[in-house]
Design a protein around this motif. Structure first.
Motif, PDB file in Angstrom:
ATOM      1  N   MET A   1      -6.771   2.743  -3.382  1.00  0.00           N
ATOM      2  CA  MET A   1      -5.787   1.925  -2.368  1.00  0.00           C
ATOM      3  C   MET A   1      -6.750   1.730  -0.836  1.00  0.00           C
ATOM      4  SD  MET A   1      -3.042   4.927  -2.211  1.00  0.00           S
ATOM      5  CE  MET A   1      -3.843   6.352  -2.767  1.00  0.00           C
ATOM      6  N   ARG A   2      -7.683   1.707  -1.515  1.00  0.00           N
ATOM      7  CA  ARG A   2      -8.625   2.160   0.104  1.00  0.00           C
ATOM      8  C   ARG A   2      -9.455   0.860   0.046  1.00  0.00           C
ATOM      9  NH1 ARG A   2     -13.362   5.458  -1.608  1.00  0.00           N
ATOM     10  NH2 ARG A   2     -11.545   6.909  -0.782  1.00  0.00           N
ATOM     11  N   THR A   3      -9.795   0.491  -1.567  1.00  0.00           N
ATOM     12  CA  THR A   3      -9.733  -0.999  -2.099  1.00  0.00           C
ATOM     13  C   THR A   3      -9.268  -2.352  -1.697  1.00  0.00           C
ATOM     14  OG1 THR A   3     -11.529   0.153  -3.483  1.00  0.00           O
ATOM     15  CG2 THR A   3     -11.132  -2.104  -3.556  1.00  0.00           C
ATOM     16  N   LYS A   4      -8.024  -2.456  -2.262  1.00  0.00           N
ATOM     17  CA  LYS A   4      -6.845  -2.557  -1.895  1.00  0.00           C
ATOM     18  C   LYS A   4      -6.567  -3.213  -0.198  1.00  0.00           C
ATOM     19  CE  LYS A   4      -2.316  -4.008  -3.317  1.00  0.00           C
ATOM     20  NZ  LYS A   4      -0.570  -3.259  -4.160  1.00  0.00           N
ATOM     21  N   GLU A   5      -6.848  -2.703   0.468  1.00  0.00           N
ATOM     22  CA  GLU A   5      -6.432  -2.726   1.816  1.00  0.00           C
ATOM     23  C   GLU A   5      -7.438  -3.390   2.452  1.00  0.00           C
ATOM     24  OE1 GLU A   5      -5.214  -0.424   4.140  1.00  0.00           O
ATOM     25  OE2 GLU A   5      -3.462   0.462   3.756  1.00  0.00           O
ATOM     26  N   ARG A   6      -8.532  -2.873   2.320  1.00  0.00           N
ATOM     27  CA  ARG A   6     -10.279  -3.394   3.038  1.00  0.00           C
ATOM     28  C   ARG A   6     -10.653  -5.034   1.855  1.00  0.00           C
ATOM     29  NH1 ARG A   6     -14.965  -4.966  -0.035  1.00  0.00           N
ATOM     30  NH2 ARG A   6     -14.457  -3.279  -1.981  1.00  0.00           N
TER      31      ARG A   6
ATOM     32  N   SER B   1       0.510  -0.847  -0.418  1.00  0.00           N
ATOM     33  CA  SER B   1      -0.032  -0.053  -0.054  1.00  0.00           C
ATOM     34  C   SER B   1       0.969   0.834   0.294  1.00  0.00           C
ATOM     35  CB  SER B   1      -1.068  -0.043   1.082  1.00  0.00           C
ATOM     36  OG  SER B   1      -1.538   1.320   1.012  1.00  0.00           O
ATOM     37  N   MET B   2       0.349   2.496  -0.341  1.00  0.00           N
ATOM     38  CA  MET B   2       1.190   3.453   0.238  1.00  0.00           C
ATOM     39  C   MET B   2       0.371   4.789   0.658  1.00  0.00           C
ATOM     40  SD  MET B   2       3.417   3.503  -2.190  1.00  0.00           S
ATOM     41  CE  MET B   2       3.769   5.186  -2.583  1.00  0.00           C
ATOM     42  N   VAL B   3       1.481   5.536   1.576  1.00  0.00           N
ATOM     43  CA  VAL B   3       1.006   6.377   2.338  1.00  0.00           C
ATOM     44  C   VAL B   3       0.145   7.596   2.212  1.00  0.00           C
ATOM     45  CG1 VAL B   3       2.842   6.657   3.804  1.00  0.00           C
ATOM     46  CG2 VAL B   3       3.107   8.135   2.053  1.00  0.00           C
ATOM     47  N   PHE B   4       0.079   7.659   1.053  1.00  0.00           N
ATOM     48  CA  PHE B   4      -0.937   8.320   0.237  1.00  0.00           C
ATOM     49  C   PHE B   4      -2.232   8.405   0.197  1.00  0.00           C
ATOM     50  CE2 PHE B   4       2.983   9.609  -2.739  1.00  0.00           C
ATOM     51  CZ  PHE B   4       2.607  10.761  -2.274  1.00  0.00           C
ATOM     52  N   GLY B   5      -2.445   6.680   0.192  1.00  0.00           N
ATOM     53  CA  GLY B   5      -3.876   6.054   0.934  1.00  0.00           C
ATOM     54  C   GLY B   5      -4.453   7.653   2.277  1.00  0.00           C
ATOM     55  N   TYR B   6      -3.714   8.304   2.523  1.00  0.00           N
ATOM     56  CA  TYR B   6      -4.116   8.771   4.177  1.00  0.00           C
ATOM     57  C   TYR B   6      -4.636  10.269   3.494  1.00  0.00           C
ATOM     58  CZ  TYR B   6      -1.436   5.938   7.324  1.00  0.00           C
ATOM     59  OH  TYR B   6      -0.609   5.297   8.324  1.00  0.00           O
ATOM     60  N   GLY B   7      -4.061  10.346   2.262  1.00  0.00           N
ATOM     61  CA  GLY B   7      -4.676  11.029   1.358  1.00  0.00           C
ATOM     62  C   GLY B   7      -3.967  12.418   1.048  1.00  0.00           C
ATOM     63  N   TYR B   8      -3.834  13.345  -0.068  1.00  0.00           N
ATOM     64  CA  TYR B   8      -3.072  13.854  -0.771  1.00  0.00           C
ATOM     65  C   TYR B   8      -3.412  15.267  -0.256  1.00  0.00           C
ATOM     66  CZ  TYR B   8      -2.308  10.672  -4.357  1.00  0.00           C
ATOM     67  OH  TYR B   8      -2.404   9.104  -5.103  1.00  0.00           O
ATOM     68  N   GLY B   9      -2.495  16.234  -0.371  1.00  0.00           N
ATOM     69  CA  GLY B   9      -2.269  18.043   0.570  1.00  0.00           C
ATOM     70  C   GLY B   9      -1.270  17.745   1.614  1.00  0.00           C
ATOM     71  N   ASP B  10      -1.839  18.445   2.432  1.00  0.00           N
ATOM     72  CA  ASP B  10      -0.593  19.170   3.306  1.00  0.00           C
ATOM     73  C   ASP B  10      -1.459  18.637   5.131  1.00  0.00           C
ATOM     74  OD1 ASP B  10       0.541  20.881   5.234  1.00  0.00           O
ATOM     75  OD2 ASP B  10       0.009  22.227   4.498  1.00  0.00           O
ATOM     76  N   HIS B  11      -1.021  17.397   5.586  1.00  0.00           N
ATOM     77  CA  HIS B  11      -1.420  17.037   6.590  1.00  0.00           C
ATOM     78  C   HIS B  11      -0.371  18.184   7.788  1.00  0.00           C
ATOM     79  CE1 HIS B  11      -3.506  13.519   5.071  1.00  0.00           C
ATOM     80  NE2 HIS B  11      -2.323  13.909   4.134  1.00  0.00           N
ATOM     81  N   GLY B  12       0.213  18.648   7.533  1.00  0.00           N
ATOM     82  CA  GLY B  12       1.184  19.509   8.611  1.00  0.00           C
ATOM     83  C   GLY B  12       2.667  18.367   8.905  1.00  0.00           C
ATOM     84  N   ASP B  13       2.659  19.042  10.442  1.00  0.00           N
ATOM     85  CA  ASP B  13       3.796  18.580  11.045  1.00  0.00           C
ATOM     86  C   ASP B  13       3.859  17.638  11.711  1.00  0.00           C
ATOM     87  OD1 ASP B  13       5.604  20.661   9.672  1.00  0.00           O
ATOM     88  OD2 ASP B  13       4.761  21.315  11.137  1.00  0.00           O
ATOM     89  N   ARG B  14       2.540  17.035  12.589  1.00  0.00           N
ATOM     90  CA  ARG B  14       1.786  16.185  13.336  1.00  0.00           C
ATOM     91  C   ARG B  14       2.540  14.263  12.794  1.00  0.00           C
ATOM     92  NH1 ARG B  14      -1.563  12.520  14.813  1.00  0.00           N
ATOM     93  NH2 ARG B  14      -3.237  13.065  12.717  1.00  0.00           N
ATOM     94  N   PRO B  15       3.510  14.036  12.383  1.00  0.00           N
ATOM     95  CA  PRO B  15       3.239  12.552  11.925  1.00  0.00           C
ATOM     96  C   PRO B  15       2.175  11.634  12.102  1.00  0.00           C
ATOM     97  CG  PRO B  15       4.991  12.555  13.788  1.00  0.00           C
ATOM     98  CD  PRO B  15       3.761  14.299  13.881  1.00  0.00           C
TER      99      PRO B  15
ATOM    100  N   ASP C   1      -3.643   4.383  12.626  1.00  0.00           N
ATOM    101  CA  ASP C   1      -5.100   5.111  13.694  1.00  0.00           C
ATOM    102  C   ASP C   1      -5.582   6.260  12.996  1.00  0.00           C
ATOM    103  OD1 ASP C   1      -4.900   2.971  16.435  1.00  0.00           O
ATOM    104  OD2 ASP C   1      -3.392   4.664  17.090  1.00  0.00           O
ATOM    105  N   ASP C   2      -5.048   6.886  12.068  1.00  0.00           N
ATOM    106  CA  ASP C   2      -5.150   8.013  11.306  1.00  0.00           C
ATOM    107  C   ASP C   2      -6.318   7.826  10.427  1.00  0.00           C
ATOM    108  OD1 ASP C   2      -4.825  10.704  12.299  1.00  0.00           O
ATOM    109  OD2 ASP C   2      -2.526  10.174  12.081  1.00  0.00           O
ATOM    110  N   PRO C   3      -7.182   7.658   9.822  1.00  0.00           N
ATOM    111  CA  PRO C   3      -8.144   7.399   8.814  1.00  0.00           C
ATOM    112  C   PRO C   3      -7.329   7.451   7.584  1.00  0.00           C
ATOM    113  CG  PRO C   3      -8.949   9.126   9.699  1.00  0.00           C
ATOM    114  CD  PRO C   3      -7.917   9.108   9.681  1.00  0.00           C
ATOM    115  N   PHE C   4      -7.365   6.376   7.141  1.00  0.00           N
ATOM    116  CA  PHE C   4      -6.849   6.023   6.161  1.00  0.00           C
ATOM    117  C   PHE C   4      -8.512   5.835   4.417  1.00  0.00           C
ATOM    118  CE2 PHE C   4      -5.395   2.735   2.266  1.00  0.00           C
ATOM    119  CZ  PHE C   4      -4.047   3.745   2.349  1.00  0.00           C
ATOM    120  N   GLY C   5      -8.154   6.424   3.730  1.00  0.00           N
ATOM    121  CA  GLY C   5      -8.756   6.358   2.119  1.00  0.00           C
ATOM    122  C   GLY C   5      -9.843   7.550   2.207  1.00  0.00           C
ATOM    123  N   PRO C   6      -9.752   8.671   3.143  1.00  0.00           N
ATOM    124  CA  PRO C   6     -10.851   9.778   3.018  1.00  0.00           C
ATOM    125  C   PRO C   6     -11.226  10.381   1.534  1.00  0.00           C
ATOM    126  CG  PRO C   6      -8.568  10.854   3.223  1.00  0.00           C
ATOM    127  CD  PRO C   6      -8.694   9.570   2.966  1.00  0.00           C
TER     128      PRO C   6
END
Length: 307
Positions: free
Chosen positions: A151-156, A114-128, A132-137
């Motif tokens: 990516m959401r479907t692959k993990e599901r 899978s890929m970290v971009f499954g957390y969404g593209y864009g600005d996620h700020g500085d917090r790692p 536990d954060d939402p995956f596949g928004p």
């Protein structure tokens, strides 16, 4: 850490790809027997993931303990959104077909790239970002939704298929042997302009480190779990390319305005993003840590191994 059988029989979809070749080597060195799955003649099981009937026919009569999905349609870095569409299909229809094949072969474990971009593209700020954060928004454009939905479907499919122990590895951007070399001619000819990072950073992972994480997931991953896999030094795209240039003694890339990248829609999206991930879970549960804490060390190793 959960430990399962050593010396497994493993079916690896994407074995002839850049990551797949490293995974094959790492699994073999760990004592596992790897059979490649793909269309090329070097694969032990020759089939196209997108052809369900042919795939199921090809695996009929085989037994595997674990199936790994590391197949991609990418042969070079994606520049436009349409460059991702074939890989999106491998993540959806291809995964569904491979799940069926895994069940036919009696596999117990199913590991997906899978890929970290499954957390969404864009600005996620500085917090790692953690697992536990939402995956596949939902994606902010139809094209980005297509990529994220894949990516959401692959993990599901990995997590929800009955009788399979699904595990997902959410990788950062790959670099290293077999991948980085494609940048060198462009840098030599000064044909790789990149925008200034301006605080935008992304996770990276060296390919042999990524392959070691796959072995750890096969042997010690917890069923139903995802793991972030990246080095300890997030970098902007320009900073990474400058590290490549520095390692190989090549000219630094030219700087261009970010807006100039808009015709290359996917590259523009990636270079516009800011994302830092935590890999504490992988370190704790898989016993995995990156051999190369930053691309500077990984690229130095690549350069020293180059002829």
């Amino acid at each position: 850490m959960t430990t399962i059988q050593k010396n497994q029989s493993i079916l690896l979809a994407g074995a002839s790809g850049v990551l797949g070749r490293h995974v094959t080597r790492a699994l073999t060195e760990a004592g596992h027997k790897v059979t490649g799955l793909g269309r090329g003649p070097d694969n032990g099981v020759r089939a196209d993931l997108m052809d369900r009937d042919a795939l199921l026919s090809a695996v009929d009569g085989h037994h595997f303990d674990t199936v790994i999905h590391a197949a991609t349609a990418l042969r070079k870095p994606p520049m436009r959104d349409r460059d991702m569409f074939a890989t999106d299909a491998l993540r959806t229809e291809g995964t569904a077909h491979l799940v069926e094949a895994a069940r036919v072969t009696g596999a117990r474990r199913f590991v997906v790239e899978s890929m970290v971009f499954g957390y969404g593209y864009g600005d996620h700020g500085d917090r790692p970002v953690t697992e536990d954060d939402p995956f596949g928004p939902r994606g902010t454009t139809p094209q980005l939704e297509r990529h994220i939905a894949a990516m959401r479907t692959k993990e599901r499919l990995a997590f929800e298929t009955e009788a399979l122990e699904g595990i997902a590895l959410r990788f950062g951007l790959f670099y290293g042997p077999g991948g980085t070399e494609a940048l060198l001619p462009l840098l030599r000819r000064r044909q790789l302009p990149v925008p200034a990072d301006r605080g935008r950073v992304l996770p990276w992972v060296e390919l042999t480190d990524a392959a070691r994480a796959v072995v750890a997931a096969v042997e010690r991953g917890r069923p139903g779990q995802a793991y972030n896999i990246a080095d300890r030094t997030p970098l902007g795209f320009r900073a990474h390319v400058e590290n490549v240039a520095g390692a190989f003694g090549l000219p630094k890339p030219m700087t261009v305005p970010l807006w100039l990248m808009r015709p290359m829609s996917y590259a523009h999206t990636v270079m516009s993003s800011r994302l830092v991930v935590s890999c504490a879970k992988a370190e704790r549960e898989l016993g995995w840590t990156p051999l190369y804490p930053s691309s500077r060390e990984g690229l130095a190793a690549l350069r020293s191994a180059s002829p």
